[in-house]
Design a protein around this motif. Structure first.
Motif, PDB file in Angstrom:
ATOM      1  N   GLY A  13       0.818  -1.216   0.000  1.00  0.00           N
ATOM      2  CA  GLY A  13       0.000   0.000   0.000  1.00  0.00           C
ATOM      3  C   GLY A  13       0.842   1.252   0.000  1.00  0.00           C
ATOM      4  O   GLY A  13       1.734   1.409   0.839  1.00  0.00           O
ATOM      5  N   GLY A  15      -0.355   4.564   0.211  1.00  0.00           N
ATOM      6  CA  GLY A  15      -1.085   5.756   0.662  1.00  0.00           C
ATOM      7  C   GLY A  15      -0.230   6.549   1.642  1.00  0.00           C
ATOM      8  O   GLY A  15       0.997   6.359   1.736  1.00  0.00           O
ATOM      9  N   ILE A  16      -0.882   7.420   2.403  1.00  0.00           N
ATOM     10  CA  ILE A  16      -0.151   8.239   3.376  1.00  0.00           C
ATOM     11  C   ILE A  16       0.535   7.330   4.406  1.00  0.00           C
ATOM     12  O   ILE A  16       1.683   7.567   4.800  1.00  0.00           O
ATOM     13  CB  ILE A  16      -1.119   9.244   4.044  1.00  0.00           C
ATOM     14  N   GLY A  17      -0.145   6.242   4.799  1.00  0.00           N
ATOM     15  CA  GLY A  17       0.446   5.307   5.753  1.00  0.00           C
ATOM     16  C   GLY A  17       1.652   4.582   5.181  1.00  0.00           C
ATOM     17  O   GLY A  17       2.725   4.555   5.798  1.00  0.00           O
ATOM     18  N   LEU A  35       4.604  -1.601  -2.463  1.00  0.00           N
ATOM     19  CA  LEU A  35       3.776  -2.159  -3.539  1.00  0.00           C
ATOM     20  C   LEU A  35       2.418  -1.474  -3.536  1.00  0.00           C
ATOM     21  O   LEU A  35       1.710  -1.486  -2.513  1.00  0.00           O
ATOM     22  CB  LEU A  35       3.585  -3.658  -3.323  1.00  0.00           C
ATOM     23  N   GLU A  36       2.046  -0.882  -4.652  1.00  0.00           N
ATOM     24  CA  GLU A  36       0.770  -0.162  -4.756  1.00  0.00           C
ATOM     25  C   GLU A  36      -0.052  -0.794  -5.872  1.00  0.00           C
ATOM     26  O   GLU A  36       0.444  -1.008  -6.971  1.00  0.00           O
ATOM     27  CB  GLU A  36       1.050   1.328  -5.033  1.00  0.00           C
ATOM     28  N   GLN A  37      -1.335  -1.030  -5.560  1.00  0.00           N
ATOM     29  CA  GLN A  37      -2.192  -1.683  -6.551  1.00  0.00           C
ATOM     30  C   GLN A  37      -2.524  -0.790  -7.741  1.00  0.00           C
ATOM     31  O   GLN A  37      -2.723  -1.268  -8.857  1.00  0.00           O
ATOM     32  CB  GLN A  37      -3.486  -2.148  -5.891  1.00  0.00           C
ATOM     33  N   ILE A  48      -8.013  17.515   3.451  1.00  0.00           N
ATOM     34  CA  ILE A  48      -7.811  16.767   4.687  1.00  0.00           C
ATOM     35  C   ILE A  48      -7.421  17.763   5.774  1.00  0.00           C
ATOM     36  O   ILE A  48      -6.739  18.752   5.501  1.00  0.00           O
ATOM     37  CB  ILE A  48      -6.727  15.682   4.481  1.00  0.00           C
ATOM     38  N   GLN A 133       0.737  -3.528  -8.517  1.00  0.00           N
ATOM     39  CA  GLN A 133       0.971  -4.760  -7.766  1.00  0.00           C
ATOM     40  C   GLN A 133      -0.033  -4.837  -6.633  1.00  0.00           C
ATOM     41  O   GLN A 133       0.116  -4.184  -5.604  1.00  0.00           O
ATOM     42  CB  GLN A 133       2.399  -4.821  -7.223  1.00  0.00           C
ATOM     43  N   VAL A 135      -1.457  -6.737  -3.715  1.00  0.00           N
ATOM     44  CA  VAL A 135      -1.080  -7.809  -2.789  1.00  0.00           C
ATOM     45  C   VAL A 135      -2.317  -8.662  -2.485  1.00  0.00           C
ATOM     46  O   VAL A 135      -3.399  -8.114  -2.204  1.00  0.00           O
ATOM     47  CB  VAL A 135      -0.497  -7.197  -1.496  1.00  0.00           C
ATOM     48  N   ASP A 164      -2.392  -1.397   3.608  1.00  0.00           N
ATOM     49  CA  ASP A 164      -3.259  -1.453   2.428  1.00  0.00           C
ATOM     50  C   ASP A 164      -4.698  -1.070   2.730  1.00  0.00           C
ATOM     51  O   ASP A 164      -5.632  -1.546   2.087  1.00  0.00           O
ATOM     52  CB  ASP A 164      -3.160  -2.831   1.745  1.00  0.00           C
ATOM     53  N   VAL A 230     -17.645  18.496   2.438  1.00  0.00           N
ATOM     54  CA  VAL A 230     -18.036  17.117   2.762  1.00  0.00           C
ATOM     55  C   VAL A 230     -19.418  17.156   3.407  1.00  0.00           C
ATOM     56  O   VAL A 230     -19.618  17.865   4.399  1.00  0.00           O
ATOM     57  CB  VAL A 230     -17.047  16.437   3.743  1.00  0.00           C
ATOM     58  N   ALA A 306     -11.204  13.728  12.318  1.00  0.00           N
ATOM     59  CA  ALA A 306     -10.212  14.176  11.328  1.00  0.00           C
ATOM     60  C   ALA A 306      -8.808  13.703  11.735  1.00  0.00           C
ATOM     61  O   ALA A 306      -7.853  14.489  11.766  1.00  0.00           O
ATOM     62  CB  ALA A 306     -10.259  15.699  11.163  1.00  0.00           C
ATOM     63  N   ALA A 309      -5.636   9.810   8.975  1.00  0.00           N
ATOM     64  CA  ALA A 309      -4.323   9.938   8.336  1.00  0.00           C
ATOM     65  C   ALA A 309      -3.267  10.350   9.362  1.00  0.00           C
ATOM     66  O   ALA A 309      -2.113   9.908   9.294  1.00  0.00           O
ATOM     67  CB  ALA A 309      -4.393  10.961   7.202  1.00  0.00           C
ATOM     68  N   CYS A 310      -3.684  11.193  10.319  1.00  0.00           N
ATOM     69  CA  CYS A 310      -2.739  11.607  11.373  1.00  0.00           C
ATOM     70  C   CYS A 310      -2.258  10.372  12.152  1.00  0.00           C
ATOM     71  O   CYS A 310      -1.067  10.252  12.475  1.00  0.00           O
ATOM     72  CB  CYS A 310      -3.394  12.596  12.334  1.00  0.00           C
ATOM     73  N   ALA A 312      -2.101   7.301  10.986  1.00  0.00           N
ATOM     74  CA  ALA A 312      -1.222   6.508  10.113  1.00  0.00           C
ATOM     75  C   ALA A 312       0.196   7.082  10.150  1.00  0.00           C
ATOM     76  O   ALA A 312       1.191   6.332  10.222  1.00  0.00           O
ATOM     77  CB  ALA A 312      -1.759   6.516   8.688  1.00  0.00           C
TER      78      ALA A 312
HETATM   79  C1  FAD Z   1     -14.672  11.489   4.074  1.00  0.00           C
HETATM   80  C2  FAD Z   1     -13.352  11.284   4.779  1.00  0.00           C
HETATM   81  C3  FAD Z   1     -12.690  12.381   5.340  1.00  0.00           C
HETATM   82  C4  FAD Z   1     -11.495  12.195   6.033  1.00  0.00           C
HETATM   83  N1  FAD Z   1     -10.873  13.284   6.590  1.00  0.00           N
HETATM   84  C5  FAD Z   1      -9.734  13.119   7.299  1.00  0.00           C
HETATM   85  C6  FAD Z   1      -9.091  14.244   7.892  1.00  0.00           C
HETATM   86  O1  FAD Z   1      -9.572  15.387   7.780  1.00  0.00           O
HETATM   87  N2  FAD Z   1      -7.921  14.037   8.593  1.00  0.00           N
HETATM   88  C7  FAD Z   1      -7.375  12.783   8.728  1.00  0.00           C
HETATM   89  O2  FAD Z   1      -6.313  12.656   9.357  1.00  0.00           O
HETATM   90  N3  FAD Z   1      -7.967  11.693   8.160  1.00  0.00           N
HETATM   91  C8  FAD Z   1      -9.124  11.834   7.451  1.00  0.00           C
HETATM   92  N4  FAD Z   1      -9.708  10.737   6.878  1.00  0.00           N
HETATM   93  C9  FAD Z   1      -9.108   9.403   7.071  1.00  0.00           C
HETATM   94  C10 FAD Z   1      -7.931   9.166   6.115  1.00  0.00           C
HETATM   95  O3  FAD Z   1      -8.337   9.381   4.792  1.00  0.00           O
HETATM   96  C11 FAD Z   1      -7.403   7.738   6.262  1.00  0.00           C
HETATM   97  O4  FAD Z   1      -7.321   7.386   7.617  1.00  0.00           O
HETATM   98  C12 FAD Z   1      -6.014   7.618   5.619  1.00  0.00           C
HETATM   99  O5  FAD Z   1      -6.094   7.880   4.247  1.00  0.00           O
HETATM  100  C13 FAD Z   1      -5.435   6.231   5.870  1.00  0.00           C
HETATM  101  O6  FAD Z   1      -4.225   6.088   5.161  1.00  0.00           O
HETATM  102  P1  FAD Z   1      -3.675   4.639   4.788  1.00  0.00           P
HETATM  103  O7  FAD Z   1      -2.441   4.881   3.998  1.00  0.00           O
HETATM  104  O8  FAD Z   1      -3.634   3.800   6.002  1.00  0.00           O
HETATM  105  O9  FAD Z   1      -4.821   4.004   3.865  1.00  0.00           O
HETATM  106  P2  FAD Z   1      -5.293   4.460   2.416  1.00  0.00           P
HETATM  107  O10 FAD Z   1      -5.313   5.940   2.285  1.00  0.00           O
HETATM  108  O11 FAD Z   1      -6.567   3.730   2.141  1.00  0.00           O
HETATM  109  O12 FAD Z   1      -4.150   3.916   1.452  1.00  0.00           O
HETATM  110  C14 FAD Z   1      -4.040   2.541   1.155  1.00  0.00           C
HETATM  111  C15 FAD Z   1      -3.240   2.411  -0.134  1.00  0.00           C
HETATM  112  O13 FAD Z   1      -3.039   1.029  -0.376  1.00  0.00           O
HETATM  113  C16 FAD Z   1      -3.448   0.701  -1.685  1.00  0.00           C
HETATM  114  N5  FAD Z   1      -3.933  -0.673  -1.605  1.00  0.00           N
HETATM  115  C17 FAD Z   1      -5.094  -1.128  -1.100  1.00  0.00           C
HETATM  116  N6  FAD Z   1      -5.163  -2.466  -1.173  1.00  0.00           N
HETATM  117  C18 FAD Z   1      -3.996  -2.872  -1.738  1.00  0.00           C
HETATM  118  C19 FAD Z   1      -3.459  -4.146  -2.064  1.00  0.00           C
HETATM  119  N7  FAD Z   1      -4.142  -5.278  -1.809  1.00  0.00           N
HETATM  120  N8  FAD Z   1      -2.224  -4.200  -2.607  1.00  0.00           N
HETATM  121  C20 FAD Z   1      -1.512  -3.061  -2.860  1.00  0.00           C
HETATM  122  N9  FAD Z   1      -1.983  -1.834  -2.606  1.00  0.00           N
HETATM  123  C21 FAD Z   1      -3.206  -1.740  -2.016  1.00  0.00           C
HETATM  124  C22 FAD Z   1      -4.511   1.714  -2.044  1.00  0.00           C
HETATM  125  O14 FAD Z   1      -4.655   1.873  -3.437  1.00  0.00           O
HETATM  126  C23 FAD Z   1      -3.978   2.967  -1.355  1.00  0.00           C
HETATM  127  O15 FAD Z   1      -3.058   3.651  -2.168  1.00  0.00           O
HETATM  128  C24 FAD Z   1     -10.919  10.895   6.167  1.00  0.00           C
HETATM  129  C25 FAD Z   1     -11.562   9.798   5.577  1.00  0.00           C
HETATM  130  C26 FAD Z   1     -12.759   9.987   4.888  1.00  0.00           C
HETATM  131  C27 FAD Z   1     -13.414   8.788   4.266  1.00  0.00           C
END
Ligand code: FAD
Length: 397
Positions: A13, A15-17, A35-37, A48, A133, A135, A164, A230, A306, A309-310, A312
């Motif tokens: 994954g 993403g921000i995490g 690895l990113e899908q 955000i 990719q 996973v 992910d 939103v 909110a 992401a913080c 993560a």
């Molecule tokens: C409406 C809304 C508003 C929000 N507002 C806020 C805010 O104001 N502040 C805040 O801190 N948070 C906010 N959030 C929460 C925040 O968006 C998430 O908590 C954050 O994006 C989590 O990051 P992550 O990297 O863990 O997951 P994700 O952002 O979901 O990233 C996961 C990544 O992994 C990839 N992936 C998924 N499955 C696979 C796989 N099997 N193999 C490879 N890659 C894969 C995806 O494509 C993606 O790129 C909000 C969420 C929503 C829904």
């Protein structure tokens, strides 16, 4: 304690995490493959909110200035009563707030924030970014762990980090498949060019209009070129959905009780995207051998605090710190990491559920909410948030 952890890590994954984890791990000497899908590393076109704790994490990762450069610095967080149009409460996030917590509260376009991490990862030889990719499974091996992807490829390392997201394949395997918990809440998102934002709502604030079974949030983005919007409401949906097209009629129908000053905003967007929201019950273990979870994969949450992401970002700081302190001993580090993160991250998950109820209160509950929130001074708010904004939750041990 060492500053060089000579380990190879596979992160599922991007993403921000996932990217912040890669950066944190590279900073302590690991070689990391992410690895990113998706066909490209990126984020959705929306805003955000980022608390001081996230900026502390960016500082720890070495990209604090780059993150601060992308942000819009709002003056306050405002809660309005959508039924009457009256102010319920406001929390200033101006100079005294920044001084107290050592960093700002800000709003940022997601792509900009993700871009800060992506640029930093691309600049590191120790980080390899791989697209397309997906996973599908992991395996603990004699020498570490590996993941298999949909294309039939395998990627091996000393350990695997499942970042992910809310529908994590790594978590599914690790837990045996725990269920997503439907909240019945649907969030509609749009980004408006500033010209379309009604002038009487162009506030330098993260503004929340609370209504019966619904609420909406707006704030400026991208150097005041756009506004993030939103609109969230309760309904009886049966399946979680992400980034689907949505209709203006559905949104407007759910906000019929809201004062015209706020409701008119919902008529503006030409395109809405909708998320049917869910989280998961807290679990006490994120780790299976040389595999652990991070971000939404570990603690998916509603957005009402909110903080998803913080959290993560904080996870990434904690993971790198524990690995460094444990001198690369993966078992000890993963145990220390999850023990420290579980309480803090799930406090956010459970608090977010409560905030959802608070925002959507009706009848007597609405009156109590308005009285309690309206009586709070800035210091009351700050003291209540000290545990969250006062650091990244990183212990000295
Ligand atoms: C409406 C809304 C508003 C929000 N507002 C806020 C805010 O104001 N502040 C805040 O801190 N948070 C906010 N959030 C929460 C925040 O968006 C998430 O908590 C954050 O994006 C989590 O990051 P992550 O990297 O863990 O997951 P994700 O952002 O979901 O990233 C996961 C990544 O992994 C990839 N992936 C998924 N499955 C696979 C796989 N099997 N193999 C490879 N890659 C894969 C995806 O494509 C993606 O790129 C909000 C969420 C929503 C829904």
């Amino acid at each position: 304690m060492t500053d060089t952890v000579n380990r190879t890590m596979v992160v599922a994954g991007g993403g921000i995490g996932g990217l912040s984890a890669a950066l944190g791990l590279a900073n302590i000497g690991c070689r990391v493959t992410v690895l990113e899908q998706a066909a490209q590393f990126g984020e959705i076109g929306a805003g955000i909110q980022i608390g001081p704790n996230a900026f502390h994490a960016f500082d720890y990762l070495g990209v604090g200035d780059a993150a601060r450069a992308k942000a819009v610095y709002i003056d306050k967080l405002i809660m309005m009563d959508g039924l009457t149009g009256d102010l319920i409460a406001e929390m200033p996030v101006d100079a005294p707030f920044r001084t107290r917590f050592g960093n700002p509260y800000a709003v940022v376009h997601r792509a900009d924030l993700h871009g800060v991490l992506l640029d930093a990862c691309r600049a590191r030889d120790a980080i390899t970014l791989v697209n397309n990719q997906r996973v599908v499974a992991y395996e603990n091996t004699a020498s570490g762990a590996l993941v298999r992807t949909e294309t039939g490829d395998t990627f091996a390392g000393d350990a695997v980090i499942g970042a992910d997201g809310v529908r994590s394949k790594i978590r599914e395997q690790l837990t045996g498949g725990d269920a997503l918990r439907l909240s019945g809440h649907v969030a509609y998102r749009a980004v408006l060019p500033i010209e379309q934002m009604p002038e009487d709502l162009r506030w330098n604030a993260a503004t929340l209009w609370a209504g019966p079974k619904c609420h909406m949030v707006h704030y400026p983005l991208q150097g005041w070129k756009t506004f993030n919007l939103v609109a969230t409401f309760q309904t009886d949906v049966s399946e979680v959905g992400t980034n689907e097209p949505g209709t203006r009629e559905e949104v407007l129908g759910r906000f019929g009780a809201i004062v015209p000053k706020a409701r008119k905003l919902l008529e503006k967007p030409t395109e809405w995207r909708r998320w049917v929201l869910g989280d998961r019950e807290p679990i006490e273990n994120w780790t299976d051998g040389n595999v652990t979870l991070l971000g939404d994969a570990a603690h998916p949450t509603h957005q009402y605090f909110a903080q998803g992401a913080c959290m993560a970002l904080e996870d990434s700081v904690c993971l790198a710190d524990k690995l460094r302190r444990c001198e690369g001993d993966l078992g000890a580090a993963f145990h220390a990491y999850q023990e420290e993160r579980i309480v803090r991250a799930y406090r956010v998950v459970l608090s977010s559920r409560m905030l959802g109820k608070l925002y959507h209160a009706e009848g007597v509950e609405r009156k109590i909410r308005n009285a309690v929130m309206g009586a709070k001074s800035p210091d009351d708010f700050y003291n209540g948030l000290q545990w969250l904004y006062g650091g990244t939750g990183l212990s000295a041990a």
